[in-house]
Write an enzyme that holds these catalytic residues in place. Structure first.
Site, PDB file in Angstrom:
ATOM      1  N   GLU A   1     -12.075   0.916   0.945  1.00 28.95           N
ATOM      2  CA  GLU A   1     -12.230   0.530  -0.468  1.00 28.95           C
ATOM      3  C   GLU A   1     -12.470  -0.967  -0.643  1.00 28.95           C
ATOM      4  OE1 GLU A   1      -9.933   2.568   0.709  1.00 28.95           O
ATOM      5  OE2 GLU A   1      -9.908   4.402  -0.495  1.00 28.95           O
TER       6      GLU A   1
ATOM      7  N   MET B   1     -12.952 -22.267  12.098  1.00 29.26           N
ATOM      8  CA  MET B   1     -12.382 -23.235  11.158  1.00 29.26           C
ATOM      9  C   MET B   1     -10.899 -23.455  11.453  1.00 29.26           C
ATOM     10  SD  MET B   1     -13.413 -25.275   8.895  1.00 29.26           S
ATOM     11  CE  MET B   1     -14.803 -24.859   7.844  1.00 29.26           C
TER      12      MET B   1
ATOM     13  N   LYS C   1      -5.233  11.976 -13.314  1.00 28.27           N
ATOM     14  CA  LYS C   1      -6.077  13.123 -13.009  1.00 28.27           C
ATOM     15  C   LYS C   1      -6.147  14.111 -14.177  1.00 28.27           C
ATOM     16  CE  LYS C   1      -7.103  16.231  -9.196  1.00 28.27           C
ATOM     17  NZ  LYS C   1      -6.680  16.721  -7.873  1.00 28.27           N
TER      18      LYS C   1
ATOM     19  N   PHE D   1       2.852  11.756  -4.578  1.00 27.00           N
ATOM     20  CA  PHE D   1       1.973  11.479  -3.437  1.00 27.00           C
ATOM     21  C   PHE D   1       0.806  10.595  -3.884  1.00 27.00           C
ATOM     22  CE2 PHE D   1      -1.751  12.726  -0.836  1.00 27.00           C
ATOM     23  CZ  PHE D   1      -1.334  12.140   0.348  1.00 27.00           C
ATOM     24  N   GLN D   2       0.565   9.563  -3.139  1.00 27.26           N
ATOM     25  CA  GLN D   2      -0.500   8.584  -3.433  1.00 27.26           C
ATOM     26  C   GLN D   2      -0.341   7.964  -4.821  1.00 27.26           C
ATOM     27  OE1 GLN D   2      -4.368  10.251  -2.282  1.00 27.26           O
ATOM     28  NE2 GLN D   2      -4.041   9.381  -0.247  1.00 27.26           N
TER      29      GLN D   2
END
Lengths: 181, 586
Positions: free
Chosen positions: B54, B484, B166, B116-117
């Site tokens: 993502e 760097m 949802k 969940f999630q």
């Protein structure tokens, strides 16, 4: 000031004096708006000395947040701009510098004791025009409204007289005169 | 009231996206966002690019947004989908990139149950978005979708998150089009205060040693702002420098151009900033990488600051005149007033100032020691520039030395051609950003100038490029170090190279082949040109392993706590006294 190894930031030690100010913030009363305001203060390292919030217009769903904060004039200007940047914020007014304002705070103060101390607590509450809103044979709950300093003074006086606990609302403020904020 | 003929929440999302002209979205499906994916499946007209992580979706959307001027759209699931997007959202917030990120959420009745999630997405993303919403009622969804696009793209652009449970995606509700939407509190100001603009042009005309200091705001404002900036800068004849984010707004080939300023900016740009008597800041925000030591920053100048965000003005540097507005509007007014008042720059003062600047230019601060045996990273970028400059090219970068060399040696003539992570400094930005750019510009040459450390942070997006036939070129300046970090350890920590060397690296050529892309390696300067040409010619994704000098440092450099006039120049600086003076500072 010496270079600070390992850091690209030069930490400037601002010698400017911090001042205290009271901000009135009118916001849309939507979910999370208080979290946005508080998150802004904690995320950017600004002080919050006191913060109050309540819905003030039920039809419009607007809430008014009163924040007492302190900082250098530069920081205070930033705080104001950063608040104005939040999407649900309608208006920010500085009631210390921009418009003259009046501040009040309410406190509930529980004092327990007997004999001389109990009489003295009651006598002082009259001097401060506190109201007794609950009592038992051994305790009082005082309701006191005034400036922060007045409440601080009363609480200090109650300490030797059996102060049990204090609950304070934090400062609310409004501007003087006929106009709205 | 909603009826069976009303669209579902998921369909409302798709309709709103189309009403806002969205053609491409970058995303990754998951349980809590499946209804939207189902609606997407049944719909023609929106192309979905499946990323591999993502974070890649957010950077791809950033690349898409920054190279087109349109908002980038991201679609991810709840919980880990949303938390993985946080880096890209923060990056977009820091660099003012318009993103609309739609996240799935567990059904409303499970919110707060540690489902969940489940993650508190609006809580987590509150400090890294311009605004965010949790949609609890499908009837709010059309309004929120339109507000989201409005807020993301107007004022100072930025990322927004719409978190949709949802069950709300399944529920039906009426759809309302975008034209009926107005926002109560959010009304950004675009026109500048004319009195202040008038004062500004008079200050500009009166200046003896002026400099324009422009930033990403000019790019964000749109092509007109760059055009007006060019017009005004040429009318005045004043020198101009730009931040990392502002490169391309003014053509690098122009004689008034000083190069980038800041920590790795040019000698002439930084000394012009230090010595000017008037600084005209346009869409730039006095970032610490630009100012260096703040109490020694441009000590003798008056400062004008044009910015769309009132909180940018006087944030780090006190200015004499702050103008809040979109720089295109403000520049337009400035040009009009400059002409109407028949203002002219002070020619004799300007020619003295230009002579001083030419003296600084003559130091040739970007010079480096050439080598016939190893590829110098600066040389690699120079050759890349020479071999691609006539083409329709877009450049993205990761973060580190290679990014600074790209900014110094690749010369940008047009805005929106340069995509880099400036404010947040996100390693792993460039590869997915290149994916997004290539999606937006299928026929163009898109090159990610990368480092071997950064590129491995989002390497998996090469698989995305292969899947969608996106012929991006990943040009890795491979020095086996986090360059760097190594440079700072050398200069500031006594050469103690703590964990900045990658003992094990993949064989990038084989890795490219494993992904189904093309791998090319160059190890010596003699073969570099041909290999670069091969890279350009192949119409497939390429991983180019350009093996460069391991110990090269990026100069000039303003070290920690130093001012603009205390920069360290490279070994090859032509004036030995300056380079000695510079060395003392280390």
């Amino acid at each position: 000031m010496p270079n600070q190894p390992g850091s690209a930031y030069f930490l400037v030690d601002t010698k400017e004096k911090e001042i205290r100010t009271t901000l009135s913030v009118l916001v849309d009363n939507e979910a999370g708006v208080l979290a946005r305001v508080i998150g802004l203060f904690s995320g950017r390292g600004y002080n919050i000395e006191s913060l109050t919030v309540a819905e003030v217009d039920h039809l419009d769903h607007t809430s008014r947040i009163t924040i007492v904060t302190s900082g250098t004039p530069e920081v205070l200007e930033q705080i104001r701009h950063q608040l104005e940047r939040l999407v649900p914020v309608h208006k920010v007014v500085d009631l210390s510098t921009e418009k003259p304002g009046i501040e009040r705070e309410m406190a509930l103060i529980k004092v327990a004791g007997a004999g001389e101390k109990r009489v003295e607590a009651m006598r002082l509450s009259e001097v401060f025009r506190a109201r007794i809103i609950d009592t038992t044979h051994s305790s009082f709950v005082f309701e006191l409204t005034g400036t922060q300093q007045k409440i601080d003074a009363f609480v200090d006086l109650m300490k030797p007289l059996g102060l049990v606990e204090v609950s304070r609302t934090g400062v609310v403020a409004i501007s003087r005169g006929a106009e709205a904020m | 009231m909603s009826g069976p003929q009303d669209p579902t929440g998921a369909e409302i999302v798709i309709r709103a996206l189309k009403d806002h002209g969205v053609r491409h979205i970058f995303g990754y499906p998951g349980g809590a966002v499946l209804p939207i994916y189902d609606a997407l499946f049944q719909d023609e007209g929106i192309e979905h690019v499946l990323v591999r992580h993502e974070q890649g979706a957010t950077h791809a959307a950033e690349g898409y947004a920054r190279s087109t001027g349109k908002p980038g759209v991201v679609l991810v699931t709840s919980g880990p989908g949303a938390t993985n997007a946080v880096t890209g959202l923060t990056d977009a917030l820091m660099d003012s990139i318009p993103l609309v990120c739609i996240t799935g959420q567990v059904p409303t009745h499970l919110i707060g149950m540690d489902a969940f999630q489940e993650a508190d997405t609006v809580g987590i993303t509150r400090p890294c978005t311009k605004h965010n919403w949790l949609v609890r009622d499908v009837r709010d969804l059309p309004r929120i979708m339109h507000e989201a696009f409005y807020i993301a793209t107007t004022g100072r652009p930025g990322p927004v998150v719409i978190d949709i449970p949802k069950d709300v995606q399944f529920k039906r509700g009426p759809y309302v089009g975008p034209s009926n939407i107005k926002h109560k509190t959010y009304q950004p100001r675009v026109k500048g205060d004319l009195k202040k603009i008038e004062q500004a042009v008079e200050m500009i005309a009166a200046a003896k040693r002026p400099v324009f200091y422009t930033g990403g705001g000019v790019i964000n404002s749109g092509p007109l702002a760059s055009q007006l900036l060019r017009e005004f800068v040429r009318m005045t004849g004043y020198p101009i420098t730009s931040t990392l984010m502002g490169l391309g707004a003014y053509p690098a080939s122009d004689k008034q151009w000083l190069g980038m300023l800041g920590m790795h900016g040019t000698y002439e740009a930084n000394l012009a900033m230090h010595g000017c008597d008037l600084m005209i800041a346009v869409g730039s925000r006095f970032d610490d990488r630009v100012t260096g030591r703040i109490d020694a920053f441009s000590p003798n100048s008056k400062k004008i600051h044009i910015d769309i965000d009132p909180s940018s003005i006087n944030k780090t540097v006190r200015v004499d005149l702050g103008i809040v507005g979109d720089c295109a509007f403000v520049l337009e007014d400035m040009i009009r007033l400059w002409k109407a008042k028949l203002l002219k720059p002070d020619r004799s003062a300007l020619s003295a100032w230009n002579m001083q600047i030419d003296g600084w230019r003559a130091r040739n601060c970007l010079a480096y020691k050439p080598s016939a045996d190893v590829i110098k990273p600066q040389y690699a970028v120079e050759r890349l520039y020479e071999l691609t400059k006539g083409r329709d090219t877009y450049i993205s970068t990761e973060v580190g030395q290679h990014q600074m060399w790209a900014a110094q040696f690749y010369r940008f003539e047009e805005p929106k051609r340069w995509m880099t992570s400036g404010g947040l400094g996100t390693m792993g930005y460039g590869l997915p950003a290149a994916v997004g750019i290539q999606v937006a510009h299928p026929g163009s040459l898109v090159i990610d100038i990368a480092g071997e450390a950064s590129v491995q942070m989002t390497m998996q997006e090469l698989s995305t490029a292969v899947q969608y036939d996106l012929p991006i070129k990943i040009f890795i300046l491979n020095n086996k170090y986090m360059g760097m970090v190594r440079q700072w350890q050398q200069l500031l920590h006594g050469g103690r190279y703590s964990h900045s060397y990658s003992e094990a690296l993949p064989d990038f050529v084989k890795l490219a082949e494993a992904y189904g892309a093309v791998g090319i390696r160059a190890t010596n300067p003699a073969e570099l040109d041909d290999k670069i040409k091969d890279m350009i010619d192949v119409n497939r994704p390429v991983l180019f392993d350009c093996v460069v000098d391991q110990n090269e440092n990026c100069f000039p450099m303003i070290p920690s706590g130093a001012a603009h006039n205390e920069m360290i120049l490279g070994d090859a600086a032509t004036d030995p006294t300056v380079s000695e003076a510079g060395k003392v500072l280390v």
